[in-house]
Write an enzyme that holds these catalytic residues in place. Structure first.
Site, short mmCIF file in Angstrom:
data_model
loop_
_atom_site.label_atom_id
_atom_site.label_comp_id
_atom_site.label_asym_id
_atom_site.label_seq_id
_atom_site.Cartn_x
_atom_site.Cartn_y
_atom_site.Cartn_z
N HIS A 1 0.80 -1.22 0.00
CA HIS A 1 0.00 0.00 0.00
C HIS A 1 0.83 1.27 0.00
O HIS A 1 0.41 2.28 -0.55
CB HIS A 1 -1.02 -0.03 1.14
CG HIS A 1 -2.18 -0.86 0.75
ND1 HIS A 1 -2.31 -2.18 1.10
CD2 HIS A 1 -3.24 -0.59 -0.06
CE1 HIS A 1 -3.40 -2.67 0.55
NE2 HIS A 1 -3.99 -1.73 -0.15
N ARG B 1 -10.61 4.87 -1.71
CA ARG B 1 -10.14 3.98 -0.63
C ARG B 1 -10.39 4.69 0.69
O ARG B 1 -9.54 5.44 1.18
CB ARG B 1 -8.65 3.70 -0.79
CG ARG B 1 -8.28 2.77 -1.94
CD ARG B 1 -6.77 2.51 -1.92
NE ARG B 1 -6.37 1.39 -2.76
CZ ARG B 1 -5.89 1.52 -4.00
NH1 ARG B 1 -5.76 2.70 -4.55
NH2 ARG B 1 -5.53 0.43 -4.67
N ASP C 1 -5.08 -7.58 -5.31
CA ASP C 1 -5.36 -8.72 -4.44
C ASP C 1 -5.67 -9.97 -5.25
O ASP C 1 -5.22 -11.05 -4.91
CB ASP C 1 -6.51 -8.39 -3.49
CG ASP C 1 -6.01 -7.67 -2.26
OD1 ASP C 1 -5.01 -8.15 -1.68
OD2 ASP C 1 -6.57 -6.64 -1.88
N CYS D 1 -9.88 -1.56 -11.13
CA CYS D 1 -9.32 -0.44 -10.35
C CYS D 1 -7.98 -0.78 -9.71
O CYS D 1 -7.39 0.05 -9.04
CB CYS D 1 -10.31 -0.02 -9.26
SG CYS D 1 -10.59 -1.30 -8.03
C1 PEP Z 1 -6.84 -4.26 -5.36
O1 PEP Z 1 -6.67 -5.17 -4.56
O2 PEP Z 1 -6.56 -4.34 -6.58
C2 PEP Z 1 -7.42 -2.99 -4.90
C3 PEP Z 1 -7.78 -2.04 -5.74
O3 PEP Z 1 -7.51 -2.81 -3.56
P1 PEP Z 1 -6.24 -2.45 -2.62
O4 PEP Z 1 -5.05 -2.28 -3.50
O5 PEP Z 1 -6.60 -1.24 -1.88
O6 PEP Z 1 -6.16 -3.67 -1.76
MG MG Z 2 -7.59 -5.04 -2.60
#
Ligand code: PEP
Ligand code: MG
Length: 777
Positions: free
Chosen positions: A384, A491, A650, A697
């Protein structure tokens, strides 16, 4: 036990030590410091120092070699060897006995130097008559910066105490070199000990782009001003006191009620265990007994650990050694009273932030307008902190081994995030090249941005929805002029991370209201709290987990804490105040979870009615496709949702069983591989057949080549980071989807590890506009 003054006895059970020898070493150290205080030219001081060491250790020769640029060692001073050899004799690291000490950081102690396998004869020194040889490395910041040797004619092995004494003197000499006391920094500025030379380190590209600025260590370096013990008893006293305080502070840290279980606690527990390790403290005490000050002794033991760190490949052991390094820093801070954190107002205007690792929360705390680039010794592409850096358009490198040790605060650094290079103290040519690259990029961006108002349509007339990913109010500042269709992923958790307390209902409502107001008529897709894994809230306790990425996070946590989710939904509905609202749930694994979450939305709608507040004019509730199991429940989930948003970050980690935050795996698999692309293709077809809107996304959508693959597979909505909107739009306006789709369909059954090379070649052949760095794998 009360520390003793005067003569020091060994702790019970330790090997006996030669206390005459140690008293001698302390005497010598004191004299060294006296010489350091006399106003002398550095060379003259160094000459005196080697004479003193030779006399004190009853050696016929004492020499100092310093490491210079290009992995060369140079004889800097000698007592006993031919004086004409000084500054003339040079050897490569690894060459001869001295070179092998520099290469390995290990002591060489031999009674017969000439028959040693690494011996190399340098006729200009006249050293062939000396049989015994003892050489120790000069260590600083985990690197060998020189070598100190003594030699005798008669063949003999130097005793352990003599070795130790020479090592201790080496610690002091390394510091004296670094402060410029033994070599004129203007003339010998490139001695590695002074670390003024310019060179390049390699790392992994995490966020593309180039940047130049001044080094800023996330954890400040500790400066040691007192090197030598005036009185060993007093020094041991200081050490014991600092150790006791530091152990108490570690205990306090672990027992802090708000720490809660989880990864943080594990780290602190491990540190506390090391802090109580008698072996570590004993080693420091022994080093004080040789005459160093408490802080210099801690530093010496730390340097030994750092040296080991450089040679260990096993990531687990490296981590433990790194823990010891952290621990030494904490103890040093106790002893020197130097702060653990900087005053953020000291941050230079153009900063390159260097850290072993950072959390997203750490980064958010900095004044973003001053951070021009980030260098991490760890880090991975979809962690992140990387996502936040990308959102803020800050070039970032990861896995740059040794970056923290190599850069001094204030050093000029240049980051090439396109190729994974870090230039330390770049020469003027390199600096100029970076400055002009930054200008060219700004110009290119300006040109791209003039295309903002151009329609987001492919060459063959297919419209592609382009929205932005956002996490903060400032992300919305330029939404209306960006040409984006709205916010495709908000987010919400990042704002929760940026606070010291959980925001209550009025605080959340106000916050969401200001976001909606800023967005005007453009839609925002709010994702409910996605907390857990590498996104922890400082004020929430979560249990320790073996695999937090696959653990209690996101919707799982929210369904177990429905009050929190209900409060968030209530705040969103109140903030909407009758306007349209889009909400989606992260990490949904089964249809029943979606239904449970959706039921909470319905309860909150009823509550709105009861409170006499308006329902949203239109409410859309969707799901994130992140957990593969949901794919095999598509018929059921597609009947229940208004849209699907593919979280490729993810999804990829779960499909490939590959932790997105693990630096060891960051380049192991490629999102542009037949496996993931086939999955996405099937998902596109199923959503299309069901008439449900699908958007992407995850970070994939923000990378022009990956985005090209996505639209080739049939994706028609992308949500990207603001800085990537223009390049993604330029790409899609230059592509004809028909032939790209046909080509992609021929690739999905290939056995290739990655299709990246083929897609790059396709883009090149078809004049598809991609940023320059993207053509490289
Ligand atoms: C993802 O997992 O692609 C997503 C957009 O969520 P995050 O990156 O915040 O886990
Ligand atoms: Mg995610």
């Amino acid at each position: 036990m009360a520390p003793r003054h005067g003569a020091v006895e060994p702790p019970a059970g330790d090997k006996p030590r030669n206390y005459d020898q140690m008293a001698g070493s302390r005497r010598l150290l004191r004299r060294l410091i006296e010489v350091a205080a006399i106003p002398l030219e550095p060379q003259e001081r160094l000459d005196r120092v080697v004479r003193m060491i030779a006399t004190d250790m009853v050696a016929e020769v004492c020499s100092v070699y310093a490491q210079r640029a290009g992995d060369l060692l140079e004889l800097f001073a000698t007592e006993g060897l031919a004086p004409g050899a000084v500054h003339r004799v040079r050897m490569r690291v690894g060459e001869g006995l001295v070179g092998s000490i520099a290469a390995t950081g290990q002591v060489v102690n031999t009674a017969d130097a000439q028959s040693h396998p690494n011996f190399r004869y340098f006729p200009e020194t006249g050293e062939e008559i000396y049989h015994s040889f003892l050489g120790v490395p000069l260590l600083r910041s985990g690197r060998v910066t020189g070598v100190l040797t003594v030699q005798n004619r008669a063949p003999r092995h130097y005793s352990d105490d003599e070795v130790e004494a020479l090592e201790v003197i080496g610690t002091v000499l390394a510091e004296m070199f670094a402060s410029g006391g033994l070599a004129d920094p203007k003339v010998y500025g490139y001695i590695a000990g002074l670390r003024r030379e310019s060179y390049r380190l390699e790392g992994t590209r995490l966020v593309e782009g180039v940047a130049i600025g001044r080094a800023w260590l996330h954890e400040p370096q500790i400066v040691i001003n007192r090197l030598i013990a005036e009185n060993v008893g007093t020094e041991l006293n200081r050490l014991d006191l600092a150790v006791a305080r530091f152990r108490a502070s570690m205990d306090e840290l672990v027992e802090r009620p708000d720490l809660g279980p989880g990864e943080h606690r594990d780290v602190f527990e491990a540190l506390r265990m090391f802090a109580h390790d008698p072996g570590w403290v004993r080693r420091i005490r022994e080093t004080v007994e040789t005459g160093l000050s408490a802080e210099a002794a801690v530093r010496r033991v730390q340097e030994e650990t750092r040296l080991k760190l450089g040679h260990v490949a096993d990531p687990y052991i490296r981590e433990r050694l790194q823990d010891l390094d952290d621990l030494a820093n904490r103890l040093l801070r106790q002893l020197t009273g130097q702060a653990l954190h900087h005053d953020p107002s000291d941050l230079p205007a153009e900063t390159i932030l260097i850290a072993r690792n950072l959390s997203a929360a750490d980064l958010i705390e900095y004044d973003r307008s001053r951070i021009k680039g980030i260098v991490l010794e760890e880090g991975s592409r979809t962690a992140h902190v990387t996502i936040v850096a990308r959102a803020l358009d800050i070039p970032m490198l990861g896995r740059v081994d040794g970056a923290m040790a190599a850069a001094d605060p204030g050093d000029l650094l240049a980051i090439d995030g396109d190729h994974g290079h870090l230039f330390l103290r770049p020469t003027e040519d390199v600096e100029q090249a970076f400055l002009s690259s930054i200008m060219i990029r700004q110009e290119r961006r300006r040109i791209l941005e003039t295309q903002r108002s151009l329609p987001s349509v492919t060459l063959d007339g297919v419209p592609i929805g382009l929205s932005l990913n956002a996490a903060f109010l400032i992300d919305l500042a330029h939404l209306d002029e960006s040409g984006a269709d709205g916010i495709g992923l908000f987010r919400t958790e990042l704002t929760f991370m940026n606070r010291s307390r959980y925001p209550d209902l009025p605080a959340q409502t106000d916050y969401y209201r200001s976001i909606m107001e800023k967005a005007g008529d453009l839609p925002i897709l709010f994702r409910t709290l996605d907390v857990g894994s590498d996104k922890q809230l400082p004020y929430w306790r979560t249990p320790a987990e073996e695999n937090p990425a696959m653990g209690w996070r996101a919707i799982r946590m929210m369904l177990d804490r429905p009050i929190v989710l209900r409060e968030q939904l209530r705040a969103l509905l109140r903030a909407a105040n009758g306007r349209p609202l889009c909400v989606m749930f992260p990490m949904v694994t089964e249809v029943a979870e979606f239904e449970a979450a959706r039921a909470l939305v319905d309860r909150e709608l009823d509550r709105l009615d009861r409170d006499g507040l308006p329902r949203p004019e239109r409410l859309e509730v969707g799901v994130m496709m992140e957990v593969p199991a949901l794919f095999w429940q598509l018929p059921a989930i597609l009947r229940r949702v208004d849209f699907v948003s593919l979280g490729s970050n993810d999804l990829f980690q779960f499909l490939y069983a590959c932790d997105r935050g693990n630096p060891q795996l960051s380049d192991r698999y490629d999102v542009l591989s037949p496996g993931l692309l086939s999955f996405i293709h099937d998902l596109v077809e199923r959503c299309r057949a069901a008439g449900v809107r699908l958007s992407v996304c995850g970070e994939m959508a923000s990378r022009p080549l990956e985005a090209m693959a996505l639209i080739g597979l049939g994706v028609r909505h992308l949500s990207v980071t603001a800085a990537d909107l223009a390049p993604v739009k330029a790409m899609l306006r230059s592509v004809a989807i028909g032939p790209l789709h046909d080509y992609l369909m021929t690739l999905l059954e290939l056995s290739d590890h990655s299709l990246r090379g083929r897609l790059q070649a396709y883009a090149l052949d078809h004049q598809i506009v991609l940023p320059p760095g993207v053509y490289r794998p």
